[in-house]
Design an enzyme around this catalytic site. Sequence first.
Site, short mmCIF file in Angstrom:
data_model
loop_
_atom_site.label_atom_id
_atom_site.label_comp_id
_atom_site.label_asym_id
_atom_site.label_seq_id
_atom_site.Cartn_x
_atom_site.Cartn_y
_atom_site.Cartn_z
N GLY A 25 31.80 41.65 44.79
CA GLY A 25 32.98 42.03 44.04
C GLY A 25 34.22 42.22 44.88
N LYS A 56 36.24 38.42 43.27
CA LYS A 56 37.59 38.53 42.73
C LYS A 56 38.38 37.22 42.84
CE LYS A 56 38.07 42.99 41.57
NZ LYS A 56 36.66 43.39 41.57
N ASP A 133 41.45 47.35 38.56
CA ASP A 133 42.60 46.85 39.33
C ASP A 133 43.56 46.03 38.49
OD1 ASP A 133 41.20 48.06 41.35
OD2 ASP A 133 40.50 46.20 42.27
N TYR A 177 38.11 53.93 37.32
CA TYR A 177 36.71 53.80 37.74
C TYR A 177 36.31 54.79 38.84
CZ TYR A 177 38.91 50.75 41.28
OH TYR A 177 39.72 50.23 42.26
N ASP A 243 37.34 44.53 52.49
CA ASP A 243 38.37 43.57 52.09
C ASP A 243 39.77 44.14 52.17
OD1 ASP A 243 37.94 45.29 49.98
OD2 ASP A 243 37.77 43.73 48.44
N ASN A 271 28.92 47.00 47.13
CA ASN A 271 29.92 45.94 47.27
C ASN A 271 30.28 45.89 48.75
OD1 ASN A 271 31.98 44.03 46.63
ND2 ASN A 271 33.49 45.68 46.62
#
Length: 698
Positions: A25, A56, A133, A177, A243, A271
């Site tokens: 993710g 993503k 997001d 979240y 990331d 993730n």
Amino acid sequence: MSTASSAKRKTSSGTRRFISGVVEGFYGRPWTMGQRTELFKREQKWGLNTYLYAPKDDYKHRMYWRDLYSPEEAEQLIALISAAKQHNVELIYAISPGLDITFSNPKEVAALKRKLDQVKEFGCRSFSLLFDDIETEMCPADKEAFSSFAHAQVAVTNEVYKHLEEPETFLFCPTDYCAAFCTPNVTQSSYLHTVGEKLLPGIDILWTGPKVVSHKISVESIEEVSSVLKRAPVIWDNIHANDYDPQRLFLGPYKDRPTELIPKLRGVLTNPNCEFYPNFVAIHTLATWCKAPAVGGSRDVEMADEEQDPCYSPQKALTLALSDWLQEFMSTDQPGGISCPARLKKELSDEEPMQTDMADNPYVPGPGENPLYTAEPLTLDDLKLLSDLFYLPYEHGSTAQAMLQELDWLKSNSHAAVSEMDETAAWCSRAQQFDNMCDAVVQMFNRLSNAPNRNILYDLYNYICDIKSGVGLARAYVKTLGGQGQPSAQLMNDDPEPWGFRGGLSGEFQRMLPGHGNRDLFRHPPMTAVYCIRPYCSKDKTEVQRIFEAMQRGDGRTPLMMQPPLITDGLSSGEMSPSPQCGFVVEDDVGMCGYALALTDGKPAAAMIQRAISASLFEDFPSVVIVQVLPRVADPSPAKRMVAQLLSVIRSSGSRGVFCELRQSDRRMLDFFSKLGSFKPVQVEGVPDGVLVMATSL
């Protein structure tokens, strides 16, 4: 919900199985189909059961979610779904329509259903809708149709869930979240309450914990959000995600999540790092954590630095993972594995290596020539060091912490490198220890570079090159502090090579912001200028006098003529010259910004201002020193270096000790000498009020 659909959600034991595994993710280059298949093999081997497909930057997952897959793409997804089933891994297909969906438009909802129907035809049976997001402001059409953003998301999610005939596994990721996103908090969030009350009970909800990247996830926090959501959440864990920072990689163990959480959760999906191969540790230790309560265990008496989990030891899980990972590093049957030289193949295999023309006549160096380069094998200690250097977002590994602490001590106590014999020996001993740790990093880099499995190396290479370079700079700096090297080439040059500094434009922006470095283990003012320290000469007299006068005018001090005179005022004003070689000045890009001057015999200076001082002071501390640095010099290192060099010269002259006089109004220099460590306050008769004397033996 029908009785049949409720029944199909339960295992033979009567309870739904705990979701455990990996979510792809992150933002960035998605994993390849081959890497995902390799992931399924590992999950099956380690006892994990789920893979959530949510890259993503797969544009048909998020940006162009309406577009159907082409025949070529469909063929790949069908193969991936089949591979997951073959390894008993549940593949959950996720889609992220939140960037631009109009929730109230039936055509948009129909497009979403059509896309998921296509994936269902590929053989997928588990799905997820992600609304993370994204902007929270609804378009005018949606504002007319729905009372809130949460109502819009829930309405579409429930409709899609029913359209897919209530899949056994269906996940929903809310826009809020994590607890940090909830307004004003979790228990009072109208968004979460709407989701909890309106979302159909067969739909599970993803949650990252207190933050996007949560340091710790407590039982209490999960109980709190579960009561609002009216179901146990599935943790989407970003503890190993990288990331958000291209300079970070996380190779530490899954930790700071008590195993008491497991019965209170629907599942946990990690993730992890964008790079596939370095995720071995993250996924392996998560698998150990998931199995811990079932396996049981005794309290780990070795863990003394954190709350202990009776069922799970992060350090033991890490060692287990690294031991298995070492075997992967040494494997040559991976795609992209190195073509090993014959002598290395003999070590790795009992089979006779393929012979070539060159192998019939191997090169043998002659007398006096360089010996053949021989690759040393990678060790478990190398991987432990690698993990320590790239540990977790909120902490360094033990070796990395030790290196930072040693470097900080060596910097702060650099005066000891030129002090008394005992202090110098202690400093040099710790400098050697630091050098040994730096050398271990270099050797680890060399052995990693020689590992047969090149796939893992290529994913690691940028990171290990960067840390090797950073350690090398620190190593050279410590040698300079000890007088064993010249810093100008790398550290003090006003035109350094690009590899001698870090950050680029992003780094410059961060250094200009007030929060830069507040997560660092050591928080020193950043050095924003290059400083040059050189010996004092007669032409510097005017600049020294200017700095002296500027410091007296600063901070609204009482004029100099109304302050008690100091023995060293004559040095600063130019009325007296420092003893030979007993003067240093520091310059930045503006000009001279500080000085350190001394008299090896302070008696004449005391006589000049008619200061009556006890003979015992001059007997123990015959020399006197003055240091002044302009306020624009935020870094204390240049002043410390000047003092260290000055004390070395004074000691060489045969002096037994040095003292300095400080006006109590000069809080800056009082703080400097107090933190220097070597100078201590001394009681002296005849000193005027408002003047403090500090001294050090040589």
